[in-house]
Design an enzyme around this catalytic site. Structure first.
Site, short mmCIF file in Angstrom:
data_model
loop_
_atom_site.label_atom_id
_atom_site.label_comp_id
_atom_site.label_asym_id
_atom_site.label_seq_id
_atom_site.Cartn_x
_atom_site.Cartn_y
_atom_site.Cartn_z
N ASP A 7 1.40 -14.52 0.65
CA ASP A 7 0.09 -14.86 0.08
C ASP A 7 -0.34 -13.67 -0.77
O ASP A 7 0.47 -12.78 -1.08
CB ASP A 7 -0.93 -15.22 1.18
CG ASP A 7 -1.26 -14.03 2.07
OD1 ASP A 7 -0.65 -12.94 1.89
OD2 ASP A 7 -2.13 -14.18 2.94
N CYS A 64 2.52 -11.67 4.71
CA CYS A 64 1.08 -11.87 4.52
C CYS A 64 0.41 -10.54 4.84
O CYS A 64 1.06 -9.49 4.74
CB CYS A 64 0.56 -13.04 5.37
SG CYS A 64 0.75 -12.84 7.15
N THR A 66 -0.65 -9.35 7.74
CA THR A 66 -0.13 -8.78 8.98
C THR A 66 1.28 -9.22 9.32
O THR A 66 1.93 -8.62 10.19
CB THR A 66 -1.02 -9.21 10.16
OG1 THR A 66 -1.01 -10.66 10.20
CG2 THR A 66 -2.45 -8.72 9.99
N HIS A 97 19.57 -10.26 19.38
CA HIS A 97 19.30 -11.09 20.57
C HIS A 97 18.78 -12.48 20.23
O HIS A 97 19.06 -13.43 20.95
CB HIS A 97 18.27 -10.40 21.47
CG HIS A 97 18.81 -9.17 22.14
ND1 HIS A 97 18.15 -8.54 23.17
CD2 HIS A 97 19.95 -8.45 21.94
CE1 HIS A 97 18.85 -7.48 23.57
NE2 HIS A 97 19.94 -7.40 22.83
N HIS A 132 23.19 -14.51 24.78
CA HIS A 132 21.99 -14.95 24.05
C HIS A 132 22.08 -16.38 23.54
O HIS A 132 21.06 -16.99 23.23
CB HIS A 132 21.72 -14.00 22.88
CG HIS A 132 21.58 -12.57 23.31
ND1 HIS A 132 20.52 -12.14 24.08
CD2 HIS A 132 22.38 -11.49 23.11
CE1 HIS A 132 20.67 -10.84 24.33
NE2 HIS A 132 21.79 -10.44 23.76
C1 RB5 Z 1 -5.54 -12.85 4.33
O1 RB5 Z 1 -6.76 -12.21 4.24
C2 RB5 Z 1 -4.93 -12.65 5.72
O2 RB5 Z 1 -5.68 -13.32 6.66
C3 RB5 Z 1 -3.49 -13.13 5.73
O3 RB5 Z 1 -2.77 -12.45 4.76
C4 RB5 Z 1 -2.70 -12.92 7.01
O4 RB5 Z 1 -2.77 -11.59 7.41
C5 RB5 Z 1 -2.92 -13.86 8.08
O5 RB5 Z 1 -2.27 -13.78 9.14
#
Ligand code: RB5
Length: 145
Positions: A7, A64, A66, A97, A132
């Site tokens: 994203d 994204c 995180t 694994h 595994h």
């Molecule tokens: C976008 O602001 C953020 O929520 C997205 O990139 C992501 O981290 C969601 O898990």
């Protein structure tokens, strides 16, 4: 063939990963996003994960903010095993694994050096097989609970 997606929050890291793959001569398909304009990660993560599920791409790297959101989306797809990794050792073990076929990482959490190492470890580590395999079979049977 590697499926790539991000994203807005993962866009710049995805672009760096594309350069790395080009340097290594690894083919990829970019499912977007195509800019850092605000967007919804499920759209792009779904497109890339579907291609893996259909066998059109072998593995995926999704980014994204995180890595969590794209990882959740990816793991809804049959045959996709997405690993959300913040350190290289997690990426290594996810291949050894779990035979992870999708790497989910966070553009807001990782500096380039760490991200590059995670990607390289993910690409270069083979599944260990053996004990595994039965565990992966059990995971596969959980599809469509
Ligand atoms: C976008 O602001 C953020 O929520 C997205 O990139 C992501 O981290 C969601 O898990």
């Amino acid at each position: 063939m590697i499926a790539l997606a991000s994203d807005h929050a993962g866009f710049h890291l995805k672009e760096e990963i594309k350069k790395l793959l080009e340097t290594r001569g690894i083919e990829f398909k970019d499912f977007g996003s195509y800019s850092d304009k605000r967007s919804d990660y499920p759209d792009f993560a779904h497109a890339a994960s579907s291609a893996i599920s259909r066998g059109e791409c072998d593995r995926g790297i999704l980014v994204c903010g995180t890595g969590v959101g794209v990882g959740i989306v990816a793991n809804k797809h049959t045959g996709v095993r997405a690993a959300m990794c913040q350190i290289p050792e997690a990426a290594r073990l996810s291949r050894l694994h779990n035979d992870a076929n999708v790497l989910a990482i966070g553009g807001r959490l990782l500096n380039w050096e760490t991200a590059r190492t995670i990607v390289e470890v993910f690409l270069d580590t083979e599944f260990e097989g053996g004990r595994h395999i039965g565990r992966l079979d059990k995971i596969h049977k959980l599809t469509n609970l």
